[in-house]
Design a protein around this motif. Structure first.
Motif, mmCIF file in Angstrom:
data_model
loop_
_atom_site.group_PDB
_atom_site.id
_atom_site.type_symbol
_atom_site.label_atom_id
_atom_site.label_comp_id
_atom_site.label_asym_id
_atom_site.label_seq_id
_atom_site.Cartn_x
_atom_site.Cartn_y
_atom_site.Cartn_z
ATOM 1 N N HIS A 273 15.299 -30.044 85.206
ATOM 2 C CA HIS A 273 16.728 -30.253 84.923
ATOM 3 C C HIS A 273 16.951 -30.782 83.507
ATOM 4 N N LYS A 274 16.205 -31.820 83.147
ATOM 5 C CA LYS A 274 16.444 -32.449 81.846
ATOM 6 C C LYS A 274 16.040 -31.545 80.677
ATOM 7 N N ILE A 275 14.966 -30.811 80.823
ATOM 8 C CA ILE A 275 14.573 -29.892 79.742
ATOM 9 C C ILE A 275 15.557 -28.740 79.664
ATOM 10 N N SER A 276 15.907 -28.145 80.803
ATOM 11 C CA SER A 276 16.811 -26.985 80.792
ATOM 12 C C SER A 276 18.201 -27.338 80.291
ATOM 13 N N SER A 277 18.618 -28.588 80.477
ATOM 14 C CA SER A 277 19.951 -29.003 80.022
ATOM 15 C C SER A 277 19.929 -29.527 78.587
ATOM 16 N N GLY A 278 18.754 -29.623 77.991
ATOM 17 C CA GLY A 278 18.637 -30.113 76.625
ATOM 18 C C GLY A 278 18.620 -31.627 76.514
ATOM 19 N N GLN A 279 18.569 -32.332 77.645
ATOM 20 C CA GLN A 279 18.556 -33.801 77.633
ATOM 21 C C GLN A 279 17.201 -34.375 77.251
ATOM 22 N N LEU A 280 16.150 -33.567 77.392
ATOM 23 C CA LEU A 280 14.798 -34.048 77.138
ATOM 24 C C LEU A 280 14.090 -33.070 76.209
ATOM 25 N N THR A 281 13.621 -33.577 75.085
ATOM 26 C CA THR A 281 12.929 -32.722 74.114
ATOM 27 C C THR A 281 11.477 -33.131 73.902
ATOM 28 N N GLU A 282 11.082 -34.267 74.489
ATOM 29 C CA GLU A 282 9.693 -34.730 74.395
ATOM 30 C C GLU A 282 9.271 -35.270 75.758
ATOM 31 N N GLU B 64 20.781 -20.111 83.527
ATOM 32 C CA GLU B 64 20.778 -19.034 82.543
ATOM 33 C C GLU B 64 19.398 -18.981 81.885
ATOM 34 N N PRO B 65 18.935 -17.791 81.530
ATOM 35 C CA PRO B 65 17.624 -17.680 80.881
ATOM 36 C C PRO B 65 17.472 -18.577 79.652
ATOM 37 N N ALA B 66 18.508 -18.695 78.865
ATOM 38 C CA ALA B 66 18.417 -19.513 77.651
ATOM 39 C C ALA B 66 18.090 -20.966 77.972
ATOM 40 N N SER B 67 18.648 -21.493 79.052
ATOM 41 C CA SER B 67 18.377 -22.888 79.401
ATOM 42 C C SER B 67 16.940 -23.052 79.900
ATOM 43 N N LEU B 68 16.432 -22.058 80.605
ATOM 44 C CA LEU B 68 15.056 -22.140 81.108
ATOM 45 C C LEU B 68 14.023 -21.947 80.005
ATOM 46 N N ARG B 69 14.447 -21.362 78.891
ATOM 47 C CA ARG B 69 13.548 -21.213 77.730
ATOM 48 C C ARG B 69 13.448 -22.495 76.912
ATOM 49 N N ARG B 70 14.397 -23.420 77.104
ATOM 50 C CA ARG B 70 14.344 -24.676 76.347
ATOM 51 C C ARG B 70 13.002 -25.338 76.560
ATOM 52 N N GLN B 71 12.535 -26.014 75.516
ATOM 53 C CA GLN B 71 11.201 -26.597 75.557
ATOM 54 C C GLN B 71 11.224 -28.079 75.211
ATOM 55 N N ALA B 72 10.189 -28.739 75.687
ATOM 56 C CA ALA B 72 9.951 -30.140 75.322
ATOM 57 C C ALA B 72 8.547 -30.214 74.738
ATOM 58 N N LYS B 73 8.400 -31.065 73.755
ATOM 59 C CA LYS B 73 7.109 -31.249 73.096
ATOM 60 C C LYS B 73 6.289 -32.264 73.886
ATOM 61 N N GLN B 74 5.054 -31.890 74.215
ATOM 62 C CA GLN B 74 4.148 -32.776 74.937
ATOM 63 C C GLN B 74 3.441 -33.722 73.973
ATOM 64 N N GLU B 75 2.785 -34.718 74.552
ATOM 65 C CA GLU B 75 2.084 -35.720 73.750
ATOM 66 C C GLU B 75 0.991 -35.099 72.878
ATOM 67 N N ASN B 76 0.478 -33.929 73.273
ATOM 68 C CA ASN B 76 -0.572 -33.262 72.489
ATOM 69 C C ASN B 76 0.002 -32.283 71.463
ATOM 70 N N GLY B 77 1.321 -32.228 71.355
ATOM 71 C CA GLY B 77 1.975 -31.355 70.387
ATOM 72 C C GLY B 77 2.360 -29.988 70.932
ATOM 73 N N GLU B 78 1.822 -29.612 72.093
ATOM 74 C CA GLU B 78 2.168 -28.321 72.685
ATOM 75 C C GLU B 78 3.568 -28.368 73.280
ATOM 76 N N LEU B 79 4.204 -27.207 73.314
ATOM 77 C CA LEU B 79 5.539 -27.101 73.883
ATOM 78 C C LEU B 79 5.454 -26.582 75.313
ATOM 79 N N MET B 80 6.349 -27.079 76.156
ATOM 80 C CA MET B 80 6.417 -26.625 77.536
ATOM 81 C C MET B 80 7.875 -26.370 77.871
#
Length: 172
Positions: free
Chosen positions: A76-85, A129-145
């Motif tokens: 929820h938080k990643i797809s809504s843009g509330q969480l980026t890390e 929406e597909p665009a919200s599910l494509r949103r990503q958050a950066k992990q502690e190792n630098g990879e995006l999820m």
């Protein structure tokens, strides 16, 4: 066969990717729905108690409740843009502490908590929406999820594995 790709624009490629992600989203929602139904069936037979070394059925159900809440909230938080890390490692380290606390709750209540959290995530997956599910958050190792990756791997795959495990313990 008509060759059409030579006339594709970037917008066409994005539309194609959105169609594939939408297809994936629907399949993932179906998997979550099936796993939840299986959990509802087997979870009702879980008896209270702690394990000796291995997780008991009760502790496994507590773990399922934890992962259902935690990863559902992340989706929820990643797809809504509330969480980026996100720091998955830190959260995995906290998992057992929270699971131990959750194992003090009666199995029937844990089951309802897990199913409610899964239902919320299922609703999100069915409507996102597909665009919200494509949103990503950066992990502690630098990879995006991406949000869909969190839904697929640590939520649905993880849930399916533990429901399988729970079914095996109830048969034995």
């Amino acid at each position: 066969m008509k060759i059409e790709s030579t006339s594709f624009t970037r917008a066409d490629v994005e539309q194609f990717l959105d169609q594939m992600l939408d297809h994936d989203r629907r399949l993932l929602a179906d998997r979550l729905e099936r796993a939840s139904a299986r959990l509802a069936e087997v979870g009702a037979r879980v008896s209270a108690g702690h394990g000796d070394g291995e997780w008991s059925q009760h502790e496994l159900l507590a773990h399922i409740a934890v992962l259902s809440k935690f990863y559902g909230v992340l989706v929820h938080k990643i797809s809504s843009g509330q969480l980026t890390e996100i720091d998955l490692l830190e959260n995995v380290n906290l998992r057992d502490v929270v699971g131990e606390q959750m194992a003090e709750i009666e199995p029937a209540e844990l089951l309802q908590m897990a199913l409610s959290d899964q239902a919320r995530t299922l609703k999100l997956l069915r409507s996102a929406e597909p665009a919200s599910l494509r949103r990503q958050a950066k992990q502690e190792n630098g990879e995006l999820m991406s949000a869909i990756d969190v839904a697929r791997l640590p939520l649905v795959n993880h849930l399916e594995m533990h429901v399988d495990q729970l079914e095996r313990t109830l048969k034995g």
